[in-house]
Write a protein that holds these residues in place. Sequence first.
Motif, mmCIF file in Angstrom:
data_model
loop_
_atom_site.group_PDB
_atom_site.id
_atom_site.type_symbol
_atom_site.label_atom_id
_atom_site.label_comp_id
_atom_site.label_asym_id
_atom_site.label_seq_id
_atom_site.Cartn_x
_atom_site.Cartn_y
_atom_site.Cartn_z
ATOM 1 N N SER A 89 46.861 -5.960 12.109
ATOM 2 C CA SER A 89 46.225 -5.433 13.257
ATOM 3 C C SER A 89 46.033 -3.562 12.878
ATOM 4 N N LEU A 113 42.431 -2.657 12.037
ATOM 5 C CA LEU A 113 41.584 -3.024 13.176
ATOM 6 C C LEU A 113 41.866 -1.951 14.151
ATOM 7 N N ARG A 156 39.855 1.154 13.333
ATOM 8 C CA ARG A 156 38.499 1.232 13.624
ATOM 9 C C ARG A 156 38.146 1.108 15.033
ATOM 10 N N LEU A 157 39.098 0.523 15.897
ATOM 11 C CA LEU A 157 38.672 0.352 17.330
ATOM 12 C C LEU A 157 38.873 1.795 17.990
ATOM 13 N N VAL A 167 40.393 -13.326 10.462
ATOM 14 C CA VAL A 167 40.640 -11.651 10.744
ATOM 15 C C VAL A 167 39.166 -10.860 10.874
ATOM 16 N N GLU A 216 37.262 -9.951 14.284
ATOM 17 C CA GLU A 216 36.939 -8.515 14.664
ATOM 18 C C GLU A 216 35.525 -8.449 15.132
ATOM 19 N N LYS A 217 34.513 -9.027 14.319
ATOM 20 C CA LYS A 217 33.060 -9.181 14.690
ATOM 21 C C LYS A 217 33.016 -9.473 16.305
#
Length: 139
Positions: free
Chosen positions: A81, A84, A87-88, A119, A123-124
């Motif tokens: 996490s 990710l 990036r978010l 993963v 994410e996509k």
Amino acid sequence: MDGDCAPTVHTHTLTLDLFPFDRAFAQPLFASLVVLAKGAVLVSVGGPDPLPFSWAKDSSVAMPRPNGPPSATSLGNASASTTLAARLAKRYTSQVFLTLDLASLAQGAGGPAAADRAVVPMEKALVAELDKVLERRKP
């Protein structure tokens, strides 16, 4: 009180279809998105059933920074996490609290490797759904 304006919390349940990104995953995952305030969101991913799924299996928090990469911290032992969340946070210029529970994928025929493999397509699929709800940072 006049003029008192409490922040409005918005909750969304998102269906994450991983199949277009990896044909090994026919069942969707689900995400809960809670917009806590302008600039702060809580995203929880799990399933194959909508809520409730386990919180804090793999949790992180990330903050965008105006002159550098986002700052992200894992809140537990797992770390999928953390990157990710960073990036978010950068993409949506928001503080992101992220919790992942991909254990249900490991319980299927794919075993623990299925959770690791999920993963990237997760994410996509998550970004595709979040783009419909959250404002993406303009370059």
